[in-house]
Motif scaffolding. Sequence first.
Motif, PDB file in Angstrom:
ATOM      1  N   LEU A 210      21.047  10.217  18.568  1.00  0.00           N
ATOM      2  CA  LEU A 210      21.060  11.555  17.984  1.00  0.00           C
ATOM      3  C   LEU A 210      20.712  11.505  16.494  1.00  0.00           C
ATOM      4  CD1 LEU A 210      24.165  13.063  19.778  1.00  0.00           C
ATOM      5  CD2 LEU A 210      21.766  13.608  20.174  1.00  0.00           C
ATOM      6  N   LYS A 211      21.140  10.458  15.810  1.00  0.00           N
ATOM      7  CA  LYS A 211      20.825  10.315  14.388  1.00  0.00           C
ATOM      8  C   LYS A 211      19.319  10.182  14.189  1.00  0.00           C
ATOM      9  CE  LYS A 211      22.051   7.800  10.238  1.00  0.00           C
ATOM     10  NZ  LYS A 211      22.873   6.756   9.646  1.00  0.00           N
ATOM     11  N   LYS A 212      18.681   9.400  15.043  1.00  0.00           N
ATOM     12  CA  LYS A 212      17.233   9.231  14.952  1.00  0.00           C
ATOM     13  C   LYS A 212      16.523  10.559  15.210  1.00  0.00           C
ATOM     14  CE  LYS A 212      13.372   6.588  16.717  1.00  0.00           C
ATOM     15  NZ  LYS A 212      12.869   5.631  17.670  1.00  0.00           N
ATOM     16  N   ILE A 213      16.948  11.279  16.212  1.00  0.00           N
ATOM     17  CA  ILE A 213      16.348  12.579  16.522  1.00  0.00           C
ATOM     18  C   ILE A 213      16.572  13.546  15.356  1.00  0.00           C
ATOM     19  CG2 ILE A 213      16.510  14.618  18.020  1.00  0.00           C
ATOM     20  CD1 ILE A 213      17.211  12.619  20.300  1.00  0.00           C
ATOM     21  N   HIS A 214      17.779  13.525  14.803  1.00  0.00           N
ATOM     22  CA  HIS A 214      18.137  14.402  13.697  1.00  0.00           C
ATOM     23  C   HIS A 214      17.268  14.133  12.471  1.00  0.00           C
ATOM     24  CE1 HIS A 214      20.530  17.145  11.446  1.00  0.00           C
ATOM     25  NE2 HIS A 214      21.154  16.240  10.719  1.00  0.00           N
ATOM     26  N   LYS A 215      17.020  12.847  12.175  1.00  0.00           N
ATOM     27  CA  LYS A 215      16.188  12.472  11.021  1.00  0.00           C
ATOM     28  C   LYS A 215      14.739  12.872  11.228  1.00  0.00           C
ATOM     29  CE  LYS A 215      18.579   8.765   8.722  1.00  0.00           C
ATOM     30  NZ  LYS A 215      18.538   7.360   8.308  1.00  0.00           N
ATOM     31  N   GLU A 216      14.238  12.714  12.455  1.00  0.00           N
ATOM     32  CA  GLU A 216      12.836  13.052  12.741  1.00  0.00           C
ATOM     33  C   GLU A 216      12.573  14.541  12.577  1.00  0.00           C
ATOM     34  OE1 GLU A 216      12.077  11.548  16.643  1.00  0.00           O
ATOM     35  OE2 GLU A 216      11.988   9.465  15.962  1.00  0.00           O
ATOM     36  N   GLU A 217      13.593  15.354  12.829  1.00  0.00           N
ATOM     37  CA  GLU A 217      13.440  16.812  12.750  1.00  0.00           C
ATOM     38  C   GLU A 217      13.466  17.311  11.309  1.00  0.00           C
ATOM     39  OE1 GLU A 217      12.853  18.999  15.271  1.00  0.00           O
ATOM     40  OE2 GLU A 217      12.577  17.235  16.505  1.00  0.00           O
ATOM     41  N   GLN A 218      13.974  16.522  10.370  1.00  0.00           N
ATOM     42  CA  GLN A 218      14.108  17.021   8.996  1.00  0.00           C
ATOM     43  C   GLN A 218      12.837  16.964   8.239  1.00  0.00           C
ATOM     44  OE1 GLN A 218      17.429  14.847   7.379  1.00  0.00           O
ATOM     45  NE2 GLN A 218      18.856  16.367   8.135  1.00  0.00           N
TER      46      GLN A 218
END
Length: 162
Positions: free
Chosen positions: A154-162
Amino acid sequence: MKKIQVKELCISALGICLVFCATFLIKIPNGFQGYFNCGDGMILAFSPFVNPLFAFLIGGVGSAIADIVSGYASYALFTLVIKGIEGLLISILISRFKSKIFVFSLGAIWMVIGYFIADSFVNQSLWIAVLSMPINLIQGITGCILGFILYPILKKIHKEEQ
């Protein structure tokens, strides 16, 4: 609405849904008075990425609805508060402490204490509450393990979206 608010709202809605599904669909009777589920893992995984209010809703709402639908309505209000505070604690503490192990463990410990109190009231027995603690501790540990597995994804997905 700002883009960040919409994103946080969407993450929260997904979190509530997955907490409900992991609690309601993946349940294993514990042989005592309830069931093991994977809802805590979802609470631990999603709560670090939203504000404390949304984290409260992720933990509390999805879990309480699962209690109602599963025939444990007498626990629903307790669950709303216990699991809601679990999510809130994770959301607040994750930015203050570097150790996910410490923060996730605090969330699990709170859940065990919260259900000790709830079991005392619902069952009107301190002894039943004491006997429930090891079962809830196992669920908390299982939730921590699942949270550790899902958090980096989820952290990786969250960073990619920013």
